[in-house]
Design an enzyme around this catalytic site. Sequence first.
Site, mmCIF file in Angstrom:
data_model
loop_
_atom_site.group_PDB
_atom_site.id
_atom_site.type_symbol
_atom_site.label_atom_id
_atom_site.label_comp_id
_atom_site.label_asym_id
_atom_site.label_seq_id
_atom_site.Cartn_x
_atom_site.Cartn_y
_atom_site.Cartn_z
ATOM 1 N N SER A 142 0.870 -1.180 0.000
ATOM 2 C CA SER A 142 0.000 0.000 0.000
ATOM 3 C C SER A 142 0.903 1.225 0.000
ATOM 4 C CB SER A 142 -0.842 -0.013 1.288
ATOM 5 O OG SER A 142 -1.388 1.267 1.547
ATOM 6 N N TYR A 155 -2.230 -1.069 10.502
ATOM 7 C CA TYR A 155 -2.159 -1.201 9.042
ATOM 8 C C TYR A 155 -0.804 -0.697 8.530
ATOM 9 C CZ TYR A 155 -3.880 -0.976 4.180
ATOM 10 O OH TYR A 155 -4.065 -1.152 2.825
HETATM 11 P P1 NAD Z 1 -11.430 -6.334 -0.240
HETATM 12 O O1 NAD Z 1 -12.138 -6.130 1.051
HETATM 13 O O2 NAD Z 1 -12.173 -6.104 -1.528
HETATM 14 O O3 NAD Z 1 -10.799 -7.818 -0.296
HETATM 15 C C1 NAD Z 1 -10.210 -8.408 0.829
HETATM 16 C C2 NAD Z 1 -10.055 -9.893 0.571
HETATM 17 O O4 NAD Z 1 -9.435 -10.494 1.721
HETATM 18 C C3 NAD Z 1 -11.385 -10.623 0.354
HETATM 19 O O5 NAD Z 1 -11.209 -11.647 -0.605
HETATM 20 C C4 NAD Z 1 -11.640 -11.246 1.721
HETATM 21 O O6 NAD Z 1 -12.455 -12.413 1.683
HETATM 22 C C5 NAD Z 1 -10.228 -11.595 2.152
HETATM 23 N N1 NAD Z 1 -10.086 -11.767 3.592
HETATM 24 C C6 NAD Z 1 -10.439 -10.898 4.573
HETATM 25 N N2 NAD Z 1 -10.192 -11.444 5.777
HETATM 26 C C7 NAD Z 1 -9.676 -12.689 5.550
HETATM 27 C C8 NAD Z 1 -9.226 -13.759 6.384
HETATM 28 N N3 NAD Z 1 -9.251 -13.650 7.720
HETATM 29 N N4 NAD Z 1 -8.770 -14.884 5.792
HETATM 30 C C9 NAD Z 1 -8.756 -15.005 4.441
HETATM 31 N N5 NAD Z 1 -9.153 -14.032 3.612
HETATM 32 C C10 NAD Z 1 -9.608 -12.887 4.161
HETATM 33 O O7 NAD Z 1 -10.144 -5.406 -0.139
HETATM 34 P P2 NAD Z 1 -9.219 -4.711 -1.248
HETATM 35 O O8 NAD Z 1 -9.520 -3.256 -1.197
HETATM 36 O O9 NAD Z 1 -9.264 -5.420 -2.532
HETATM 37 O O10 NAD Z 1 -7.780 -4.943 -0.566
HETATM 38 C C11 NAD Z 1 -6.907 -5.992 -0.917
HETATM 39 C C12 NAD Z 1 -5.492 -5.635 -0.476
HETATM 40 O O11 NAD Z 1 -5.118 -4.408 -1.075
HETATM 41 C C13 NAD Z 1 -5.323 -5.447 1.033
HETATM 42 O O12 NAD Z 1 -4.085 -5.995 1.445
HETATM 43 C C14 NAD Z 1 -5.315 -3.935 1.191
HETATM 44 O O13 NAD Z 1 -4.593 -3.537 2.320
HETATM 45 C C15 NAD Z 1 -4.627 -3.527 -0.089
HETATM 46 N N6 NAD Z 1 -4.862 -2.133 -0.506
HETATM 47 C C16 NAD Z 1 -6.137 -1.683 -0.772
HETATM 48 C C17 NAD Z 1 -6.334 -0.355 -1.190
HETATM 49 C C18 NAD Z 1 -7.711 0.220 -1.524
HETATM 50 O O14 NAD Z 1 -7.839 1.451 -1.699
HETATM 51 N N7 NAD Z 1 -8.767 -0.599 -1.651
HETATM 52 C C19 NAD Z 1 -5.224 0.487 -1.304
HETATM 53 C C20 NAD Z 1 -3.954 -0.012 -1.020
HETATM 54 C C21 NAD Z 1 -3.791 -1.324 -0.633
#
Ligand code: NAD
Length: 260
Positions: A142, A155
């Site tokens: 991130s 985080y």
């Molecule tokens: P999201 O909520 O759409 O997806 C999260 C995924 O993790 C889902 O498939 C969920 O089922 C899974 N998950 C959650 N808890 C779990 C557990 N205990 N065991 C197994 N699986 C689990 O989120 P996203 O926005 O796609 O984020 C994905 C990654 O990207 C994360 O690491 C997040 O920190 C990172 N990220 C997101 C953003 C953003 O703006 N959305 C920005 C930077 C980084």
Amino acid sequence: MLKGKTALVTGSTSGIGLGIARALADAGADIVLSGLASDEEAKALKQGLADEFGVRVGFSGANLTDPDAIEGMMGYVARDFGGADILINNAGVQHVSPIENFPVARWDLIIALNLSAAFHTTRLAITGMKEKGWGRIINTASAHALVASPYKSAYVAAKHGIAGLTKTVALEGAEHGVLCNAICPGYVYTPLVEGQVADTAKARGISEEEVKRDVLLAAQPTKDFVTVEQIGDFAVFLCSPAGASMNGAILAMDGGWTSQ
Ligand code: NAD
């Protein structure tokens, strides 16, 4: 291009993980999806991806905060797919709170899921990759792997930790054809964010465009969301011959956020 390779993508039932899984499947890789989903949801996701891209698709519902469950998932990938050639450590959650009130259980969960899970999947996948002389590990970090924001202590700590893990694994794998990099997105346009935009616009009495530009994207100079398709394509690049010299890189994909 990735025909014959298997990609395990953690947290791929939605958002960025699903975007990466789709891009890797489009490039020909067999896919193992992972995440928290009902049996019906998992079945539909598997079938949809297999039908659209003509690749083999598996699923693990392992709770990645539990090292034993991770061992189970990696055993399944080894048995049914001959191991992961590409490992995408993507599953993650967020919690926002001043540190003095930060719930201890939330801290433990975020460190377990956003950081320790990547240690466990990597330690269990890397031997097979080294034996094959080829492996790609990509960690979804991130912008918070490079800079901090207040109230996101767990985080930011976990994402900075992922950056360190990425560099260490890169050094250990390099001579064996195993490369490890981290993608660091800024704000990503997921369905979750889409909902937030509409809600915030209503609550503040401003337009959705103003919410995007002045509220959510205040720190993102392009004033544009990163898309899951862009991240997916970047992951494919890192797995391609053109990406073969990228190793141990902490790669900002944030519209200039961390240049400030
Ligand atoms: P999201 O909520 O759409 O997806 C999260 C995924 O993790 C889902 O498939 C969920 O089922 C899974 N998950 C959650 N808890 C779990 C557990 N205990 N065991 C197994 N699986 C689990 O989120 P996203 O926005 O796609 O984020 C994905 C990654 O990207 C994360 O690491 C997040 O920190 C990172 N990220 C997101 C953003 C953003 O703006 N959305 C920005 C930077 C980084």
